[in-house]
Each structure stands twice: as C-alpha cells, then as structure tokens.
Design a protein around this motif. Structure first.
Motif, PDB file in Angstrom:
ATOM      1  N   ASP A   1     -14.246  -7.453  -0.665  1.00 58.30           N
ATOM      2  CA  ASP A   1     -13.583  -6.220  -0.231  1.00 58.30           C
ATOM      3  C   ASP A   1     -13.065  -6.434   1.186  1.00 58.30           C
ATOM      4  OD1 ASP A   1     -12.799  -3.481  -0.336  1.00 58.30           O
ATOM      5  OD2 ASP A   1     -14.556  -2.965   0.872  1.00 58.30           O
ATOM      6  N   ASP A   2     -11.801  -6.119   1.410  1.00 60.85           N
ATOM      7  CA  ASP A   2     -11.182  -6.169   2.733  1.00 60.85           C
ATOM      8  C   ASP A   2     -11.310  -7.550   3.391  1.00 60.85           C
ATOM      9  OD1 ASP A   2      -9.759  -5.097   4.845  1.00 60.85           O
ATOM     10  OD2 ASP A   2     -11.562  -4.426   5.896  1.00 60.85           O
TER      11      ASP A   2
ATOM     12  N   THR B   1      -4.197 -10.012  -7.029  1.00 61.49           N
ATOM     13  CA  THR B   1      -4.137 -10.202  -5.580  1.00 61.49           C
ATOM     14  C   THR B   1      -4.934  -9.137  -4.851  1.00 61.49           C
ATOM     15  OG1 THR B   1      -1.955 -11.237  -5.728  1.00 61.49           O
ATOM     16  CG2 THR B   1      -2.604 -10.338  -3.573  1.00 61.49           C
ATOM     17  N   ILE B   2      -5.777  -9.587  -3.930  1.00 63.06           N
ATOM     18  CA  ILE B   2      -6.430  -8.700  -2.970  1.00 63.06           C
ATOM     19  C   ILE B   2      -5.737  -8.915  -1.629  1.00 63.06           C
ATOM     20  CG2 ILE B   2      -8.563  -8.109  -1.766  1.00 63.06           C
ATOM     21  CD1 ILE B   2     -10.129  -9.057  -4.166  1.00 63.06           C
TER      22      ILE B   2
ATOM     23  N   ALA C   1     -14.084 -11.855  -7.486  1.00 65.44           N
ATOM     24  CA  ALA C   1     -13.061 -10.855  -7.167  1.00 65.44           C
ATOM     25  C   ALA C   1     -13.669  -9.466  -7.052  1.00 65.44           C
ATOM     26  CB  ALA C   1     -11.962 -10.867  -8.230  1.00 65.44           C
TER      27      ALA C   1
ATOM     28  N   VAL D   1      -8.782  -5.732  -8.017  1.00 65.50           N
ATOM     29  CA  VAL D   1      -7.763  -6.250  -7.117  1.00 65.50           C
ATOM     30  C   VAL D   1      -6.737  -5.170  -6.802  1.00 65.50           C
ATOM     31  CG1 VAL D   1      -8.079  -8.590  -8.035  1.00 65.50           C
ATOM     32  CG2 VAL D   1      -6.282  -7.120  -8.997  1.00 65.50           C
ATOM     33  N   ASP D   2      -5.855  -5.473  -5.849  1.00 61.64           N
ATOM     34  CA  ASP D   2      -4.851  -4.497  -5.434  1.00 61.64           C
ATOM     35  C   ASP D   2      -3.634  -4.484  -6.351  1.00 61.64           C
ATOM     36  OD1 ASP D   2      -6.309  -3.627  -3.156  1.00 61.64           O
ATOM     37  OD2 ASP D   2      -5.693  -5.442  -2.091  1.00 61.64           O
TER      38      ASP D   2
ATOM     39  N   THR E   1      -5.288 -12.948   2.498  1.00 62.80           N
ATOM     40  CA  THR E   1      -4.855 -12.469   1.188  1.00 62.80           C
ATOM     41  C   THR E   1      -5.311 -13.481   0.139  1.00 62.80           C
ATOM     42  OG1 THR E   1      -2.957 -11.256   2.035  1.00 62.80           O
ATOM     43  CG2 THR E   1      -2.842 -11.994  -0.265  1.00 62.80           C
TER      44      THR E   1
END
Length: 367
Positions: free
Chosen positions: A208-209, A69-70, A204, A55-56, A213
């Motif tokens: 990707d992308d 969170t992504i 998760a 995740v980000d 959110t």
C-alpha cells in the motif's frame, strides 16, 4: 514444526494457516485452471478478478498480458512478472480410428507422458488418456526406442465418427491433475508458474502506498520463448524488473552430487544468480539478499544450468535494464506432480513484498 497428516486441519504454524495465512483456495484454483501458451483465458480471468481490489488500474494488451499497477510516489517504475501459461498440446491430426495426435506447446519430457490422463478442449471438454502399449506385447525394437512427443496418441474412448464431431485440428489439450497438500508441500500440475503468479497476487494485496510505481505483470507464452515478457519490456518500459518463476529442486535420491540439486525444498526463496537465458544484475541480487537477511527471510541462491525465465524478456527489449529474479524451488518440473514447499512460497511472498516496499528508486543498479 510438527507435520500433519493430509486429513488433519492445517497446523497453526503452517503458512496456509498461520498469523498471516495464505489463500489456499486461490492457489488451488490457479494451479488447476487450464491455460496453454497463447490460450491463457481462464487464468487471465482469475488474475483480473484478484487485481480488482488490489491495484489502482488493470489493463490487458493484444497478446493477453495482464498488468495491474499500483501508483507510487515517484515516476520510478518496477515491473514484477510471473507467467500464466502452462505446457500443453495442440491437436494436429485425428486419424481414421478416432485417435488424436498432438503438437507440443512447451518443453515436455516424453518419458513422463505415458498413460497420463488429459483433457481435450474440443466442442466440449473431453477426458482422454495418452495410450501406452502394454509391456507384455512390446517388441525389442519398441523397448529400445526413445519416446517422442510426436508418437503420443490420445484415446478418447469414442468411435471415429463421434471424435470427428467433437475434435478439430487446433483444439487444445491439457494434462489432467488436481492440486493437493502433501505434508509441508503442495503438489499438482502447473505449479510452473501458477505458484509464482499466486505469490505475485499475494504481494500485490499487501503493498500500500509504495514509493515506486509497481506494475504486476501476468505474462503469456513464457513456455514457448518468453514472448509476453519481451513485449512488455517495450510497452511497460520499467526502470527495474523482477521475475518470479519456479526452479529446479533436484534434492531427491536419484541425484548424486549435491551441487546438481540446484535448490532444496524448505530452504527458502531462491534468489537467482543465473540461468541459461540471463545473468541477473549483481547489484539487484545483492540487494535482494540484503533484504532477505535484514528481514530474517529464509533464502538460498540459485545457479540454474539450463532453462530460461521472463527475467531475460525484460533485460534488453527497451534498452539495457537491471533485472533480478526470485524462484520457488520445485521438484518434478514439467510433470503433473510438480511439488513445492509452502514455506518457500511464503518466504517468496515475504521477500518480494519487503523488496518492493523498500524500493525508493534511489538505489544505484548501474555497473
């Protein structure tokens, strides 16, 4: 698919060993970790570790909920929740003989507790057994009495002085069981809800992308009232929430009517329509069904007469929100032999991933 023995390598078509294999070691680690409501520390560390590369950003709140969170391409936010806690006990009293009495953390059927092995997490982790009076010496009154959690006593195999040094009121107690493969299934303790936590972590990793959110939430204290989800419903304040939990699979000989089975092992991910805590948003469960059908993902529908999930925790705390839920059919819930079919686990991961990847924020879930 050809069944394999427990000692044979897993068949190539098996979800653990197929073209898109599942991380068997992670599933076992999660289900064998100890973490009762309010004390999910050991599970939380695994979740943080697994989120690190998936995740980000990761944050942990004051209750212990972990949110990975992504970031998506829009402000539209989806929360996905699976709880970390398992049912267990807290020490409430140690008697003069060194026997330990406990208070339940979560819903137990007292009948399944007789003669179970446990771990008391005192000054060190101590193996104990829940005592059971031999049938040879039971009185008629004892034979007819209903089992109660308050009657449970734990024998630590030590004298009173040794127990007093090692165990205190407030120490935690967990049931002791390993996870193992059984044909097409896995069985062990705490599949509720670690098998769904596993599914969330797997999803998760695959995403990707995304357009939306996505907040992947590993929640606390679900077994004592959906408490972590209620807090996150306010703090995260998503536009849409999807909860993951196990559900009843009473597809066993003792159940007379097929309708009472609720779900069946091997029939795919269960899309929840209702339980005693929530009626899922019709447009959400219909889209989950459409995504499953368009992606040829095995699925079934779930109407659960009793029991609640984090789904309800997200529905109203921050104002009315659309909610849905995906469940993994599981036999023998709230015992140390909870059993799920890994094909259903794989279907749940596939459905969750496909749903989230197709969530643009433009679907109208209003009624």
């Amino acid at each position: 698919m050809t069944a394999t023995s427990d000692d044979d390598p897993i068949d190539g078509d098996h979800p653990f060993g197929g073209a898109d294999p599942l991380d068997e070691d992670l599933l076992y680690e999660l289900t064998e970790a100890r973490g009762v409501p309010g004390y999910e520390d050991r599970v939380r560390e695994i979740v943080r570790r697994e989120f690190a590369d998936a995740v980000d950003r990761v944050r942990t709140d004051a209750m212990g909920n972990v949110v990975g969170t992504i970031e998506g391409g829009s402000d539209y936010a989806v929360a996905v929740a699976a709880h970390m806690d398992e049912i267990g006990f807290m020490v409430r009293y140690v008697d003069d003989e060194g026997f330990v009495q406990v208070d339940a953390l979560g819903g137990f059927d007292p009948r399944v507790l007789r003669a179970q092995r446990v771990t008391v997490h005192g000054e060190e982790d101590l193996t104990g057994v829940i005592g059971s009076v031999p049938p040879h010496t039971l009185t008629d009154e004892q034979r007819e009495a209903d089992d109660e959690v308050s009657d449970v006593f734990i024998d630590l195999g030590r004298d009173a002085d040794a127990v007093e040094e090692l165990v205190s009121v407030g120490d935690l107690v967990t049931l002791d069981q390993t996870t193992t493969r059984m044909g097409d299934c896995v069985t062990g303790k705490a599949l509720d809800d670690r098998v769904c936590l596993f599914a969330m972590l797997e999803a998760a990793r695959r995403i990707d992308d995304p357009d939306a959110t996505i907040h992947f939430a590993a929640t606390v204290q679900e077994e004592v009232g959906l408490r972590g989800a209620h807090a996150l419903g306010v703090d995260v304040d998503p536009d849409l929430a999807i909860a993951l939990d196990v559900t009843v699979a009473n597809d066993v000989p003792q159940i007379g009517e097929a309708a009472d089975a609720v779900t069946s092992l091997g029939e795919g991910a269960a899309i929840k329509l209702k339980d005693s805590s929530v009626i899922t948003s019709p447009k959400v469960h219909r889209r989950l069904t459409a995504v499953a059908e368009s992606n040829d993902i095995d699925h079934q529908h779930e109407v659960l007469p009793a029991g609640g999930t984090d789904t309800a925790g997200f529905q109203t705390p921050g104002g009315a929100k659309p909610v849905g839920a995906i469940s993994i059919p599981t036999r023998y819930l709230h015992t140390v032999t909870e059993t799920a079919d890994v094909r259903d686990v794989a279907a749940t991961i596939d459905l969750l991933t496909a749903f989230l990847e197709s969530e643009t924020g433009k679907h109208d879930y209003t009624l």
